[in-house]
Design a protein around this motif. Structure first.
Motif, PDB file in Angstrom:
ATOM      1  N   PRO A 191      96.255  42.228  26.316  1.00 36.25           N
ATOM      2  CA  PRO A 191      96.540  43.735  26.086  1.00 36.25           C
ATOM      3  C   PRO A 191      95.268  44.365  26.327  1.00 36.25           C
ATOM      4  O   PRO A 191      95.335  45.647  26.569  1.00 36.25           O
ATOM      5  CB  PRO A 191      97.020  43.468  24.654  1.00 36.25           C
ATOM      6  N   VAL A 192      94.065  43.897  26.225  1.00 39.47           N
ATOM      7  CA  VAL A 192      92.808  44.745  26.296  1.00 39.47           C
ATOM      8  C   VAL A 192      92.791  44.880  27.709  1.00 39.47           C
ATOM      9  O   VAL A 192      92.421  46.124  28.281  1.00 39.47           O
ATOM     10  CB  VAL A 192      91.599  43.890  25.899  1.00 39.47           C
ATOM     11  N   GLU A 193      93.110  44.127  28.764  1.00 42.25           N
ATOM     12  CA  GLU A 193      93.080  44.060  30.160  1.00 42.25           C
ATOM     13  C   GLU A 193      93.910  45.300  30.502  1.00 42.25           C
ATOM     14  O   GLU A 193      93.831  46.194  31.636  1.00 42.25           O
ATOM     15  CB  GLU A 193      93.358  42.985  31.079  1.00 42.25           C
ATOM     16  N   VAL A 194      95.205  45.347  30.020  1.00 41.82           N
ATOM     17  CA  VAL A 194      96.115  46.462  30.044  1.00 41.82           C
ATOM     18  C   VAL A 194      95.615  47.613  29.808  1.00 41.82           C
ATOM     19  O   VAL A 194      95.936  48.727  30.586  1.00 41.82           O
ATOM     20  CB  VAL A 194      97.361  46.028  29.442  1.00 41.82           C
ATOM     21  N   TRP A 195      95.054  47.903  28.504  1.00 38.21           N
ATOM     22  CA  TRP A 195      94.498  48.945  28.061  1.00 38.21           C
ATOM     23  C   TRP A 195      93.398  49.540  29.083  1.00 38.21           C
ATOM     24  O   TRP A 195      93.408  50.833  29.441  1.00 38.21           O
ATOM     25  CB  TRP A 195      94.040  48.889  26.929  1.00 38.21           C
ATOM     26  N   ARG A 196      92.449  48.689  29.656  1.00 41.07           N
ATOM     27  CA  ARG A 196      91.690  48.903  30.393  1.00 41.07           C
ATOM     28  C   ARG A 196      91.888  49.590  31.769  1.00 41.07           C
ATOM     29  O   ARG A 196      91.466  50.419  32.353  1.00 41.07           O
ATOM     30  CB  ARG A 196      90.494  47.880  30.339  1.00 41.07           C
ATOM     31  N   ARG A 197      92.935  48.945  32.160  1.00 41.78           N
ATOM     32  CA  ARG A 197      93.349  49.125  33.718  1.00 41.78           C
ATOM     33  C   ARG A 197      93.939  50.454  33.616  1.00 41.78           C
ATOM     34  O   ARG A 197      94.149  51.338  34.364  1.00 41.78           O
ATOM     35  CB  ARG A 197      94.474  48.046  34.064  1.00 41.78           C
ATOM     36  N   ASP A 198      94.725  50.797  32.457  1.00 44.99           N
ATOM     37  CA  ASP A 198      95.447  51.808  32.325  1.00 44.99           C
ATOM     38  C   ASP A 198      95.245  53.104  31.334  1.00 44.99           C
ATOM     39  O   ASP A 198      95.872  53.861  31.053  1.00 44.99           O
ATOM     40  CB  ASP A 198      97.031  51.691  32.033  1.00 44.99           C
ATOM     41  N   PHE A 199      93.954  52.700  31.110  1.00 39.58           N
ATOM     42  CA  PHE A 199      93.323  53.897  30.205  1.00 39.58           C
ATOM     43  C   PHE A 199      93.210  55.136  31.050  1.00 39.58           C
ATOM     44  O   PHE A 199      92.898  55.127  32.229  1.00 39.58           O
ATOM     45  CB  PHE A 199      91.734  53.613  29.952  1.00 39.58           C
ATOM     46  N   PRO A 200      93.562  56.479  30.373  1.00 43.56           N
ATOM     47  CA  PRO A 200      93.991  56.672  28.860  1.00 43.56           C
ATOM     48  C   PRO A 200      95.375  56.804  28.739  1.00 43.56           C
ATOM     49  O   PRO A 200      95.867  57.304  27.848  1.00 43.56           O
ATOM     50  CB  PRO A 200      93.076  58.082  28.731  1.00 43.56           C
ATOM     51  N   ARG A 201      96.101  55.938  29.547  1.00 41.52           N
ATOM     52  CA  ARG A 201      97.538  56.040  29.399  1.00 41.52           C
ATOM     53  C   ARG A 201      98.341  55.418  28.116  1.00 41.52           C
ATOM     54  O   ARG A 201      99.125  55.592  27.588  1.00 41.52           O
ATOM     55  CB  ARG A 201      98.452  55.594  30.584  1.00 41.52           C
ATOM     56  N   ARG A 233      89.984  41.311  17.721  1.00 43.29           N
ATOM     57  CA  ARG A 233      89.339  41.573  19.394  1.00 43.29           C
ATOM     58  C   ARG A 233      90.080  42.633  20.067  1.00 43.29           C
ATOM     59  O   ARG A 233      89.544  43.537  20.903  1.00 43.29           O
ATOM     60  CB  ARG A 233      89.700  40.164  19.987  1.00 43.29           C
ATOM     61  N   ILE A 234      91.378  42.662  19.906  1.00 45.54           N
ATOM     62  CA  ILE A 234      92.062  43.900  20.753  1.00 45.54           C
ATOM     63  C   ILE A 234      91.712  45.163  20.440  1.00 45.54           C
ATOM     64  O   ILE A 234      91.230  46.047  21.260  1.00 45.54           O
ATOM     65  CB  ILE A 234      93.708  43.608  20.616  1.00 45.54           C
ATOM     66  N   PHE A 235      91.660  45.491  19.063  1.00 46.27           N
ATOM     67  CA  PHE A 235      91.374  46.831  18.533  1.00 46.27           C
ATOM     68  C   PHE A 235      90.032  46.813  18.734  1.00 46.27           C
ATOM     69  O   PHE A 235      89.408  48.462  18.982  1.00 46.27           O
ATOM     70  CB  PHE A 235      91.561  47.019  16.946  1.00 46.27           C
ATOM     71  N   ARG A 236      89.075  46.091  18.791  1.00 46.66           N
ATOM     72  CA  ARG A 236      87.491  46.254  18.943  1.00 46.66           C
ATOM     73  C   ARG A 236      87.208  46.873  20.357  1.00 46.66           C
ATOM     74  O   ARG A 236      86.388  47.708  20.703  1.00 46.66           O
ATOM     75  CB  ARG A 236      86.885  44.971  18.655  1.00 46.66           C
ATOM     76  N   ALA A 237      88.066  46.567  21.425  1.00 48.73           N
ATOM     77  CA  ALA A 237      88.023  46.818  22.839  1.00 48.73           C
ATOM     78  C   ALA A 237      88.755  47.761  23.221  1.00 48.73           C
ATOM     79  O   ALA A 237      88.657  48.350  24.530  1.00 48.73           O
ATOM     80  CB  ALA A 237      88.226  45.669  23.431  1.00 48.73           C
ATOM     81  N   THR A 238      89.628  48.489  22.201  1.00 55.64           N
ATOM     82  CA  THR A 238      90.452  49.436  22.785  1.00 55.64           C
ATOM     83  C   THR A 238      90.475  50.900  21.662  1.00 55.64           C
ATOM     84  O   THR A 238      89.818  50.308  20.546  1.00 55.64           O
ATOM     85  CB  THR A 238      91.980  49.077  22.776  1.00 55.64           C
TER      86      THR A 238
END
Length: 275
Positions: A202-212, A239-244
């Protein structure tokens, strides 16, 4: 409220309060970090509570307010009009900031209902197609609907399951959606359980699609792959929340053993978590 219903809900809330102190939930505060989920950003998907709402949602809404929730995400209005359900929400100081809806019907009615209910986000909860062409056609409809909802002051989103991360004719449907739609018109509501089941971080999904990525469905996964209440499974939310960073953290369990316990444990877990 009938006395029998009041007694039932009181008993369930007592059990939920006891469950919140069980190992797993209590460990939520043990990460030693400074950040926390803002209480005002915590919500719950009412689909989690469908089994006890029945034809009378008011006692459940009252119980959620007692737990501390101030936001909910809708999955229907249980036989009531948007205006009737909005009145129930106001009575219990709840806001339906988000709602799961379809886009292939009357969009004008979707917009009207969302405005009445006070929604900020309107999210497509599920689609599944066998061909790449069908996924592309859906993504085009999603973009068109998102444009119309944006002009009405709403944000249209898409909620994933696991199958969007499995290639169809060599391409992942999730990538079709994100490449065909624009961040201006379509945001993402990432279901953390289904993302993990789908084999993605999920972290990679967030990073790739930020800020969507604006919303998380916070749903835990038991060791056997089934659904678990928050803190009782193996997803590393810290871990997920820390990076997003997202606007809403929506508690959910598709198959809760006791829906009010799930609601209480989920709220307590998110308010105690440090990351």
């Amino acid at each position: 409220m009938p006395s029998s219903r009041r007694t039932l809900l009181s008993g369930a809330l007592a059990a939920a309060a006891a469950g919140a102190a069980l190992p797993g939930t209590a460990s939520a505060g043990s990460h030693g970090r400074g950040r926390r989920v803002p209480r005002e950003a915590i919500s719950i998907q009412l689909y989690t509570l469908r089994g006890i709402i029945g034809d009378d949602p008011e006692p459940v809404l009252s119980a959620l307010a007692d737990i501390g929730y101030r936001r909910v995400e809708l999955a229907g209005t249980y036989g009531r009009s948007a205006a009737e359900f909005a009145k129930l929400l106001r009575r219990h100081r709840l806001r339906a900031s988000s709602a799961h809806v379809g886009i292939d019907g009357d969009l004008d009615q979707v917009i009207a209902d969302a405005r009445t209910l006070g929604n900020q986000y309107v999210v497509v909860p599920y689609v599944n197609y066998a061909t790449l062409a069908e996924w592309r056609a859906f993504a085009e409809r999603l973009e068109e609907a998102g444009r119309k909802l944006r002009r009405a002051g709403l944000s249209l989103g898409y909620h994933n399951h696991a199958h969007e991360f499995a290639p169809v004719e060599g391409r992942r449907p999730f990538d079709v959606i994100t490449s065909t739609t624009t961040r201006r018109n379509v945001h993402l509501e990432v279901d953390l359980y289904w993302a993990v089941v789908g084999g993605v971080d999920p972290v990679e999904v967030w990073r790739r699609d930020f800020p969507r990525v604006r919303q998380f469905h916070v749903k835990d996964r038991a060791p056997d792959g089934s659904f678990a209440d928050l803190g009782k499974g193996n997803i590393d939310f810290a871990r997920i929340f820390r990076a997003t960073d997202v606007a809403e953290y929506i508690v959910e369990n598709d198959e809760p053993k006791d829906a009010l316990v799930t609601a209480q444990v989920g709220y307590d877990y998110l308010t105690k978590l440090r990351y």
